[in-house]
Design an enzyme around this catalytic site. Structure first.
Site, PDB file in Angstrom:
ATOM      1  N   GLY A  13       0.825  -1.198   0.000  1.00  0.00           N
ATOM      2  CA  GLY A  13       0.000   0.000   0.000  1.00  0.00           C
ATOM      3  C   GLY A  13       0.862   1.252   0.000  1.00  0.00           C
ATOM      4  O   GLY A  13       1.965   1.272  -0.568  1.00  0.00           O
ATOM      5  N   SER A  14       0.398   2.286   0.676  1.00  0.00           N
ATOM      6  CA  SER A  14       1.086   3.584   0.612  1.00  0.00           C
ATOM      7  C   SER A  14       2.445   3.567   1.290  1.00  0.00           C
ATOM      8  O   SER A  14       3.198   4.534   1.144  1.00  0.00           O
ATOM      9  CB  SER A  14       0.226   4.658   1.256  1.00  0.00           C
ATOM     10  OG  SER A  14      -1.015   4.691   0.608  1.00  0.00           O
TER      11      SER A  14
END
Lengths: 379, 620
Positions: B325-326
């Site tokens: 993810g981020s």
């Protein structure tokens, strides 16, 4: 190579048209010896296995299967066996390579090839395929074999032997090498060459020791030289088995009365070390009788090979018979502390062993050779 | 070959063969004579000697098991020890009727069906002269009752054995591992002599990977036995050499904090000292009590462990592969800075989605209305997706791959307990090889926000974070601190991988990235600002939220509407103090929702505890 090779044609030795015992293609004297030996084996096994009847049943079923294989193979005329020899050899080598490759992937020792339905040990096939291939090849040459033929024969021996040593299975590779060497000896190579090759083998031994052997294999040899060095491992086997044999004396302690085996001091007493049980319970005279039985079977095998009608069958029968003898010598040699522990069973007596079927298949070939005769043709 | 020659040969060859066969027969007879001579030597000349030996064969050799080495955490807390217990054992060959004996023993002490079936299983594997445990952990009362009745049972023994015990229970089971009965497969791989007296072998974790150090070497004693085989006296003894004690880098207290912070949620926490690769925390939730396995776990309990929704046997820290993810954004941002695709001043207007040419699809930002004008710092602080869609599109997947690979994405970290997954760091080459398909531009975009094919284990994330904290120095994470030899010497852990230095990067770019990551915590709109409580040191971090469930183009992700197991994974990576990092951490909470709200506080708790010593008035 001669591509239009003629394999001739073999038919029943005395075709009568009617069904007689001869139509069964059994060599009765040989069959008698084999049955007697298996019988002795079951008796010893009953004692060695701790009077376990289940064990006897399982061994009985295995023996039945092995004799069945022998019977079937005895029906096959030798020209078919000769025709298949190179194919069987080729397929066998390919399977050995396959085993090594899968073994490398799976990591560690690998002798089995998993064919989905059943697992199977290609090195067993080679016990038959190598003598067949050598006999097939030498039969094409004049004997004693010229140098070129000799070199190729050595190659036929070395390739599968190296592949099997890699597995690693020292016992089987030794057997196969010996089978090949015997075929060469029987083919009539000069004694000078035999001497030269012995020197060569002696020279190669150190190389094999340092580069060709696994640690545990080296350990076995060291243990053989000094059993006390490894009293928990295979040294213990040798010490206990020598005690078993020695304490048997002239007449033995009697069936089911061997203390070494019954009190379970002797390891692997139903398999590789069953000879020690026999020696303990039946003594020196028992051993003489047992060796006489083996000698009878071997002599019959050599007789069959001497009677055989062409080079292929002669060499094949002779080499198979002598391989059987190697089994015997290596096993007794290791049990009595004359040879390192290699892990070969006492033929037809030791419990289990996939080798029993191969062994009986070899006797099937002998019977086929004895009970068929070759039609001599001008072509 | 002409037939004429062949026939002539046949006769001559037949004669040659016959003569050779006769020689062979003579050879065979001579060999047999040699064997017979050997038999005469053993059975006639040596008869008396060997008879004495066989009668005296009451001297048996008993192997003695070495004591297994202990395992400590970095502060000396015991993680694995050996407890003396009494065991009821049976030597099969000395018992006439095993079933009857067991039936009679049941009337004296309690023996469960489970014990009996386990005993029968082992009976098949062991030799008949080896003793097999029937009941473990006898109480003192039971020992006394057995002692009184002992004369009735030849062939039973009450053995004092050391049994492995894990005093911290499930605390660090995925790191320490456990020992259990040696199985048949392992039997083929070990030296049977050295394990002659050993029943247990390391199955997992440290216990497995350092088995060779922990086990020690077998000893043996010669004992004189009576006719029934009971030991009368010991003749001589070669004592076993105990295994080495091992000290781990793990911090048990920190590990406990991490586990408590995780609570009931399933997930993993990995913390590494970026300076030397010491693994401080290796926690995976839903774990199990290793003591269950030591004496053989019963089927029911094992099935429960296996089928549990939490998958307690699964080591998420090493084997769990999650979309980062981020948390991937600082790495990709750094790549962009370094390759001059962006500068700290580069801005982009984020309107809440991104599109590419000839594609209807809208690549959405997590923030529906968009972040507005966004520069690099803001893109990290607020985790703007559109910024990274755009950057990834400009850079291309292969450039991203080449830049991220040295950080350890897509390859195992080399941690010394093995059994880790390698994750995936996609590239066009990877996809062609693994999937046999070409790469699509859309996949580059989602790789830019750590979605799609990209997968990483928590350990990989921690290691990459450590490399970031180190300004590019990679380390091999390891659990072994040192082996404590009996002579008080230490053997320190030696990494078997070279530490590579990602050194060609402009030092300024490291600082920019790290400053942006600090802003994640200390910025007004930082996604992890809730863990800022005025610490005396600075934390740099990045939140992440990994999608588990694909939502359709026009639908909206509303957590409440989605089943718990399909909700997003929450991630957080961090290191502190950001100017001189001592701890790098990666946290993942499965289906935990937002990284900032669930994962970051866990990391915060661990970091606070670890650094509190340094920054407390007393100091270290």
């Amino acid at each position: 190579m001669n591509h239009s090779r003629s394999y001739g044609r073999w038919i029943d030795r005395r075709p009568t048209g009617r069904f007689t015992t001869r139509s069964l293609h059994m060599d009765w004297p040989l069959l008698f010896g084999l049955i007697a030996l298996s019988g002795v084996g079951l008796v010893v096994l009953y004692s060695a296995g701790g009077q376990d009847m289940d064990l006897i049943w399982r061994q009985g079923i295995r023996l039945g299967l092995a004799f069945g294989v022998m019977f079937v193979i005895a029906q096959i005329p030798p020209h078919h066996i000769e025709r298949w020899a190179p194919w069987l050899f080729g397929v066998g080598v390919l399977m050995l390579i396959a085993v090594l490759i899968f073994g490398a992937i799976g990591k560690g020792a690998q002798r089995w090839l998993d064919l989905g339905l059943f697992r199977f040990q290609p090195s067993e096939i080679m016990k038959l395929a190598v003598p067949m291939m050598i006999a097939w090849y030498l039969a094409e040459n004049t004997l004693p074999p010229p140098r070129r033929a000799m070199a190729i024969t050595v190659l036929i021996i070395v390739v599968p032997v190296v592949l099997i040593v890699k597995q690693p299975d020292l016992g089987t590779s030794l057997l196969i090498a010996m089978a090949g060497v015997f075929a060469l000896l029987l083919a009539g190579i000069s004694w000078r060459l035999v001497g030269g090759m012995s020197v060569l083998v002696a020279a190669f031994t150190p190389i094999v020791w340092f580069f060709g052997m696994h640690d545990y294999q080296r350990q076995r040899v060291l243990t053989f030289l000094n059993p006390e060095s490894d009293p928990l491992g295979s040294g213990y086997h040798i010490i206990q088995s020598k005690i078993a044999i020695g304490s048997g004396g002239l007449y033995g302690k009697g069936w089911l009365n061997g203390t070494q085996s019954q009190l379970e001091f002797l390891p692997e007493r139903s398999t590789d070390f069953i000879f020690a049980v026999f020696a303990e319970e039946f003594g020196f005279f028992g051993i003489l009788l047992l060796l006489a039985l083996y000698l009878y079977i071997i002599a019959r095998g050599l007789y069959i090979s001497a009677q055989a009608q062409d080079t292929f069958t002669r060499l094949l029968a002779g080499s198979l018979t002598l391989t059987f003898f190697v089994y015997l010598v290596v096993n007794i040699g290791m049990v009595s502390g004359m040879l390192p522990v290699v892990g070969l069973p006492l033929p037809l007596v030791s419990y289990g062993g996939t080798s029993m079927v191969t062994l009986m298949a070899a006797f099937g070939i002998l019977m086929s050779i004895q009970t068929h005769r070759k039609l001599l043709t001008s072509g | 070959m002409s037939p004429q020659i062949a026939i002539k040969d046949q006769i001559r060859e037949g004669q040659l063969f016959s003569s050779r066969a006769i020689i062979a027969l003579i050879g065979i007879i001579l060999t047999l004579l040699a064997i017979i001579t050997r038999m005469m030597y053993l059975q006639i000349i040596g008869h008396e000697h060997y008879t004495t030996l066989s009668q005296n064969n009451r001297v048996s050799i008993q192997p003695l098991a070495p004591t297994r080495g202990l395992i400590f955490d970095r502060n000396g807390i015991i993680l694995a020890q050996n407890l003396p217990t009494f065991t009821l054992e049976i030597i099969p060959e000395r018992v006439e009727d095993i079933d009857l004996t067991i039936a009679e023993l049941v009337q004296i002490i309690e023996i469960s069906d489970n014990d009996i079936s386990r005993f029968h299983e082992r009976l098949k594997q062991k030799r008949r002269f080896q003793s097999i445990p029937l009941r473990l952990r006898l109480s003192e009362e039971e020992v006394a009752r057995l002692a009184v009745n002992r004369h009735r049972f030849p062939g039973i023994e009450i053995a004092a054995r050391l049994i492995r015990e894990y005093p911290q229970g499930n605390l660090a089971v995925h790191a320490v591992g456990y020992v259990a009965r040696i199985n048949e497969k392992e039997l083929n791989e070990i030296d049977p002599s050295n394990y002659a007296a050993t029943n247990h072998i390391g199955k997992l974790g440290i216990e497995k990977s350092y088995e060779h150090l922990l086990h020690g070497s077998v000893g043996y004693q010669r004992v004189e036995t009576n006719v029934l085989g009971r030991t009368l006296r010991v003749l001589d003894r070669t004592p076993p050499v105990p295994g080495e004690d091992i000290v781990l880098t793990l911090d048990a207290n920190l590990q406990r904090t991490a586990k408590q912070a995780l609570g009931d949620a399933s997930g993993a926490v990995v913390a590494i000292n970026p300076k030397n690769g010491d693994v401080l925390v290796l926690a995976s939730t839903g774990d199990f009590d290793p003591n269950l396995f030591v004496n053989g776990i019963d089927h029911k309990t094992y099935n429960e462990l296996q089928t549990s929704r939490l998958k307690p046997l699964f080591n998420r820290a090493l084997l769990g592969q999650y979309p980062p993810g981020s948390t991937i954004k600082p790495f990709i941002g750094l790549a962009g800075l370094e390759s001059d695709f962006i500068t700290p001043k580069t801005t982009l207007f984020c309107r809440g989605w991104h599109t590419i040419k000839d594609d209807e699809r809208k690549y959405r930002d997590w923030k529906k209305e968009g972040h507005g004008v966004t520069n690099f710092k803001k893109s990290i602080t607020e985790s703007c997706d559109v910024y990274y869609y755009d950057l990834a599109q400009t850079m291309g997947i292969d450039r991203i791959h080449d830049f991220l690979a040295p950080f350890g994405f897509g390859e195992t970290s080399g941690i010394d307990i093995g059994g880790e997954a390698s994750g995936i760091l996609p590239s066009t080459g990877w996809k062609r090889q693994a999937r046999g398909e070409p790469w699509y531009l859309g996949e580059t975009l989602i790789a830019g926000i750590g979605q799609g094919y990209t997968l990483a284990t928590p350990l990989q994330l921690a290691r990459a974070t450590a490399a970031l904290a180190n300004h590019g120095n990679t380390i091999q994470p390891h659990l072994l601190s040192y082996v404590a030899l009996s002579n008080n010497e230490k053997i320190e852990f030696i990494p078997d991988r070279d530490s590579i230095s990602i050194n060609k990067i402009n030092p300024k770019n490291w600082e920019i990235t790290i400053a942006a990551m600090e802003n994640v915590i200390y910025g007004l709109r930082g996604t992890a600002r809730r863990i800022n409580h005025g610490q005396p040191y600075k934390i740099a971090g990045k939140t992440g939220t990994a999608q588990v469930f694909g939502i359709k183009q026009e639908e909206e992700y509303v957590a409440e509407d989605i089943a718990k197991h399909l909700r997003d994974h929450a991630l957080f990576i961090a290191f502190a103090p950001s100017d001189d990092p001592e701890i790098a951490i990666a946290v993942i909470v499965e289906n935990g929702g937002h990284g900032g709200s669930t994962a970051a506080p866990i990391a915060g708790a661990v970091i606070d505890q670890y650094l509190s010593l340094d920054f407390s008035p007393g100091g270290k």
